[in-house]
Design a protein around this motif. Structure first.
Motif, PDB file in Angstrom:
ATOM      1  N   PHE A   1      -5.123  86.481 -37.457  1.00  0.00           N
ATOM      2  CA  PHE A   1      -4.505  86.347 -38.779  1.00  0.00           C
ATOM      3  C   PHE A   1      -3.038  86.022 -38.564  1.00  0.00           C
ATOM      4  O   PHE A   1      -2.244  86.866 -38.171  1.00  0.00           O
ATOM      5  CB  PHE A   1      -4.674  87.659 -39.553  1.00  0.00           C
ATOM      6  CG  PHE A   1      -4.040  87.688 -40.926  1.00  0.00           C
ATOM      7  CD1 PHE A   1      -3.725  86.517 -41.618  1.00  0.00           C
ATOM      8  CD2 PHE A   1      -3.780  88.895 -41.544  1.00  0.00           C
ATOM      9  CE1 PHE A   1      -3.154  86.562 -42.875  1.00  0.00           C
ATOM     10  CE2 PHE A   1      -3.208  88.957 -42.814  1.00  0.00           C
ATOM     11  CZ  PHE A   1      -2.902  87.786 -43.475  1.00  0.00           C
ATOM     12  N   ILE A   2      -2.682  84.760 -38.799  1.00  0.00           N
ATOM     13  CA  ILE A   2      -1.302  84.302 -38.647  1.00  0.00           C
ATOM     14  C   ILE A   2      -0.767  84.035 -40.051  1.00  0.00           C
ATOM     15  O   ILE A   2      -1.056  83.008 -40.664  1.00  0.00           O
ATOM     16  CB  ILE A   2      -1.213  83.038 -37.768  1.00  0.00           C
ATOM     17  CG1 ILE A   2      -1.958  83.247 -36.446  1.00  0.00           C
ATOM     18  CG2 ILE A   2       0.251  82.682 -37.527  1.00  0.00           C
ATOM     19  CD1 ILE A   2      -1.427  84.382 -35.588  1.00  0.00           C
ATOM     20  N   GLU A   3       0.014  84.983 -40.554  1.00  0.00           N
ATOM     21  CA  GLU A   3       0.470  84.958 -41.939  1.00  0.00           C
ATOM     22  C   GLU A   3       1.581  83.929 -42.151  1.00  0.00           C
ATOM     23  O   GLU A   3       2.309  83.589 -41.212  1.00  0.00           O
ATOM     24  CB  GLU A   3       0.980  86.362 -42.319  1.00  0.00           C
ATOM     25  CG  GLU A   3       1.270  86.539 -43.792  1.00  0.00           C
ATOM     26  CD  GLU A   3       2.028  87.815 -44.109  1.00  0.00           C
ATOM     27  OE1 GLU A   3       2.439  87.985 -45.269  1.00  0.00           O
ATOM     28  OE2 GLU A   3       2.233  88.627 -43.187  1.00  0.00           O
ATOM     29  N   GLY A   4       1.744  83.489 -43.420  1.00  0.00           N
ATOM     30  CA  GLY A   4       2.741  82.478 -43.721  1.00  0.00           C
ATOM     31  C   GLY A   4       3.838  82.904 -44.681  1.00  0.00           C
ATOM     32  O   GLY A   4       4.619  82.059 -45.116  1.00  0.00           O
ATOM     33  N   GLU A   5       3.931  84.211 -45.010  1.00  0.00           N
ATOM     34  CA  GLU A   5       4.964  84.622 -45.958  1.00  0.00           C
ATOM     35  C   GLU A   5       5.515  86.018 -45.657  1.00  0.00           C
ATOM     36  O   GLU A   5       6.043  86.688 -46.545  1.00  0.00           O
ATOM     37  CB  GLU A   5       4.431  84.569 -47.395  1.00  0.00           C
ATOM     38  CG  GLU A   5       3.219  85.448 -47.630  1.00  0.00           C
ATOM     39  CD  GLU A   5       2.671  85.346 -49.046  1.00  0.00           C
ATOM     40  OE1 GLU A   5       3.003  84.375 -49.758  1.00  0.00           O
ATOM     41  OE2 GLU A   5       1.912  86.246 -49.438  1.00  0.00           O
ATOM     42  N   GLU A   6       5.454  86.436 -44.417  1.00  0.00           N
ATOM     43  CA  GLU A   6       5.956  87.767 -44.069  1.00  0.00           C
ATOM     44  C   GLU A   6       7.437  87.901 -44.381  1.00  0.00           C
ATOM     45  O   GLU A   6       7.895  88.953 -44.848  1.00  0.00           O
ATOM     46  CB  GLU A   6       5.692  88.050 -42.586  1.00  0.00           C
ATOM     47  CG  GLU A   6       5.865  89.515 -42.188  1.00  0.00           C
ATOM     48  CD  GLU A   6       7.297  89.876 -41.820  1.00  0.00           C
ATOM     49  OE1 GLU A   6       7.611  91.081 -41.756  1.00  0.00           O
ATOM     50  OE2 GLU A   6       8.117  88.947 -41.599  1.00  0.00           O
ATOM     51  N   GLU A   7       8.193  86.835 -44.139  1.00  0.00           N
ATOM     52  CA  GLU A   7       9.631  86.899 -44.362  1.00  0.00           C
ATOM     53  C   GLU A   7      10.002  86.822 -45.836  1.00  0.00           C
ATOM     54  O   GLU A   7      11.173  86.982 -46.189  1.00  0.00           O
ATOM     55  CB  GLU A   7      10.336  85.766 -43.595  1.00  0.00           C
ATOM     56  CG  GLU A   7      10.142  85.800 -42.087  1.00  0.00           C
ATOM     57  CD  GLU A   7      10.829  86.981 -41.402  1.00  0.00           C
ATOM     58  OE1 GLU A   7      11.286  87.900 -42.110  1.00  0.00           O
ATOM     59  OE2 GLU A   7      10.894  86.988 -40.174  1.00  0.00           O
ATOM     60  N   PHE A   8       9.030  86.607 -46.707  1.00  0.00           N
ATOM     61  CA  PHE A   8       9.280  86.577 -48.141  1.00  0.00           C
ATOM     62  C   PHE A   8       8.535  87.703 -48.853  1.00  0.00           C
ATOM     63  O   PHE A   8       8.225  87.610 -50.028  1.00  0.00           O
ATOM     64  CB  PHE A   8       8.892  85.217 -48.716  1.00  0.00           C
ATOM     65  CG  PHE A   8       9.430  84.950 -50.099  1.00  0.00           C
ATOM     66  CD1 PHE A   8      10.784  85.069 -50.373  1.00  0.00           C
ATOM     67  CD2 PHE A   8       8.587  84.570 -51.137  1.00  0.00           C
ATOM     68  CE1 PHE A   8      11.291  84.834 -51.651  1.00  0.00           C
ATOM     69  CE2 PHE A   8       9.082  84.319 -52.418  1.00  0.00           C
ATOM     70  CZ  PHE A   8      10.435  84.451 -52.672  1.00  0.00           C
ATOM     71  N   GLY A   9       8.227  88.755 -48.105  1.00  0.00           N
ATOM     72  CA  GLY A   9       7.669  89.945 -48.723  1.00  0.00           C
ATOM     73  C   GLY A   9       6.162  90.075 -48.696  1.00  0.00           C
ATOM     74  O   GLY A   9       5.620  91.012 -49.281  1.00  0.00           O
TER      75      GLY A   9
END
Length: 478
Positions: free
Chosen positions: A177-185
């Protein structure tokens, strides 16, 4: 009391021939690993709303291609999930998911990282262009080089090394699971977990998004602060007025905001909000000189807070004003401002509920509004703190893999930053064991200008994960 004091043991040589073969495979593949990482860093995948989402989509596609090329997954896909409820809910940023089924009684491990990055800030604050990866000495510089595209590549490179040594016919189950919005909450994270639960369910979860004690000593993160962030708007007038004609009688919003914000801290700079609690953690020695070296604290500027330095970072709350909406100095006019907005970011200690902390902050501010100023609080984000259960078999396997890869026993650490989605992972997968690892070191400067990755740390982090996967490949899920 939870004891996080490190007991650093001297280097030792691994006697496991599998680990030595993995070491050779990691070393042989390292130039390719770094080359793939530099290609990812060149994609400016900032997930914040003000930035072009096409770059995040391009980053997701590039990661998916790397994962497909591994040749071991039954499914590799780029997916999105809604933010909020209802048919009209916006979709979050794209994430990459993959899975291969476990066989012959082996466990399944979920490997997490994120491919989005923080905004770069001002180019002039960087010694080299933020999205042009640059090697200086033993460090690779660039936005996302450490946080967290190196985490993405640690997963990819570890699986490559495992395949080189064990072969593609693995019994180990692997989910990715490689997430795409961790830095935006991580705003669609909970929905994504629910919609993809069958793909992501695992016996152990590796979150590759944390730090190491130093460039020579690995660490397992076992304590994380939570977060409460919101916009506070302070208003005193319904329109701007001439500061010379009415100043001294009319409180402007800046005066009220400054007085109100100052109430959040005591004279030592420690948080002065009733209801924000500290955790009982025994912390290792961390001298002030080390704090100064790692943070760039200016000569003559004193640290804030009370207690041991690491207790202030790992086990006590903190509050930071991260932004102010007000006229710039260049555009300042002689007016009394009617409203001022600030962004408040609070970190809360392990053991405190984020909702409880939000309520304490709101009560503090409303009770202390100067001159009867009107307050509005909106754009709220919260994330729960977390304490890792270190008693399970997965932690034991991870510690053994770290010792084999680094030649030194790992230490348990806390982290002052937050990874709030971990509590959501625990909620969705309560039986899974959580391992919080990472590729960073104290000088990586994640989120800051001149972010960098120490290549020696990166090499050992890849070997650690490859050794962990090999251990799980040999383990019964029972």
């Amino acid at each position: 009391m939870t004891d996080l004091r490190p007991d650093v043991q001297p280097a030792r040589d691994s006697a496991d021939p599998t680990v030595e073969r993995l070491r050779e495979a990691v070393e042989a593949g390292f130039p390719r690993t770094v080359a793939d990482l530099t290609r990812l860093v060149r994609i400016p995948s900032v997930s914040w709303a003000a930035f072009d989402p096409a770059h995040v989509a391009a980053s997701a596609d590039a990661v998916a291609e790397l994962v497909r090329d591994l040749g071991v997954f039954d499914l590799v896909d780029v997916r999105r999930a809604p933010i909020g409820e209802g048919d009209g809910a916006a979709l979050g940023q794209p994430a990459v998911v993959a899975r291969r089924a476990a066989r012959n009684g082996r466990p399944t491990v979920l490997l997490y990282a994120h491919h989005d990055v923080q905004p770069p800030g001002r180019d002039e604050d960087w010694d080299s262009a933020p999205f042009e990866p640059t090697l200086r000495g033993d460090r690779l510089y660039g936005r996302g080089a450490a946080d967290d595209k190196a985490g993405v590549m640690a997963h990819v490179a570890a699986i490559r090394a495992l395949i080189d040594v064990v072969g593609e016919d693995l019994d180990l189950g692997i989910a990715l699971f490689i997430e795409g919005e961790e830095e935006f909450g991580s705003r669609s994270f909970a929905a994504f977990l629910r919609e993809n639960r069958d793909l992501l369910e695992a016996d152990a979860i590796v979150v590759a998004d944390s730090n190491n004690w130093d460039v020579d000593t690995p660490a397992l993160t076992v304590a994380l602060r939570g977060n409460v962030t919101f916009r506070l708007t302070v208003s005193t007038l319904d329109h701007a007025s001439h500061s010379g004609m009415f100043g001294g009688a009319v409180p402007d919003a800046m005066l009220a905001a400054v007085r109100l914000l100052d109430s959040l801290w005591d004279a030592d700079g420690a948080v002065a909000v009733e209801g924000l609690r500290s955790a009982d953690l025994a912390t290792p020695d961390y001298p002030e000189a080390q704090l100064r070296a790692e943070t760039g604290l200016l000569d003559g500027v004193e640290p804030v807070g009370r207690g041991s330095i690491l207790s202030r970072i790992w086990a006590q709350p903190s509050i930071t004003v991260t932004g102010i909406d007000a006229p710039s100095v260049a555009n300042a006019s002689n007016t009394l401002l009617p409203s001022v907005s600030v962004r408040l970011s609070a970190r809360i200690a392990p053991g405190q509920d984020a909702g409880e902390a939000l309520a304490a902050l709101q009560a503090h501010l409303r009770e202390r509004a100067p001159f009867g100023a009107h307050l509005a609080i909106d754009d709220v984000d919260t994330g729960q703190p977390f304490l890792v259960d270190t008693s399970g078999w997965a932690v034991a396997e991870a510690r053994a893999a770290m010792a084999e890869a680094w030649g030194r026993e790992p230490v348990d650490i806390g982290v002052g930053g937050s990874i709030p989605f971990i509590s959501e992972l625990v909620e969705e997968f309560p039986a899974a064991q959580i391992l919080v690892t990472g590729v960073e070191d104290p000088d990586s400067r994640a989120h800051s200008p001149n972010e960098s990755l120490h290549l020696g740390v990166f090499r050992r982090a890849v070997l650690t994960e490859a050794a962990l996967l090999a251990r799980l490949q040999a383990r019964s899920s029972a």
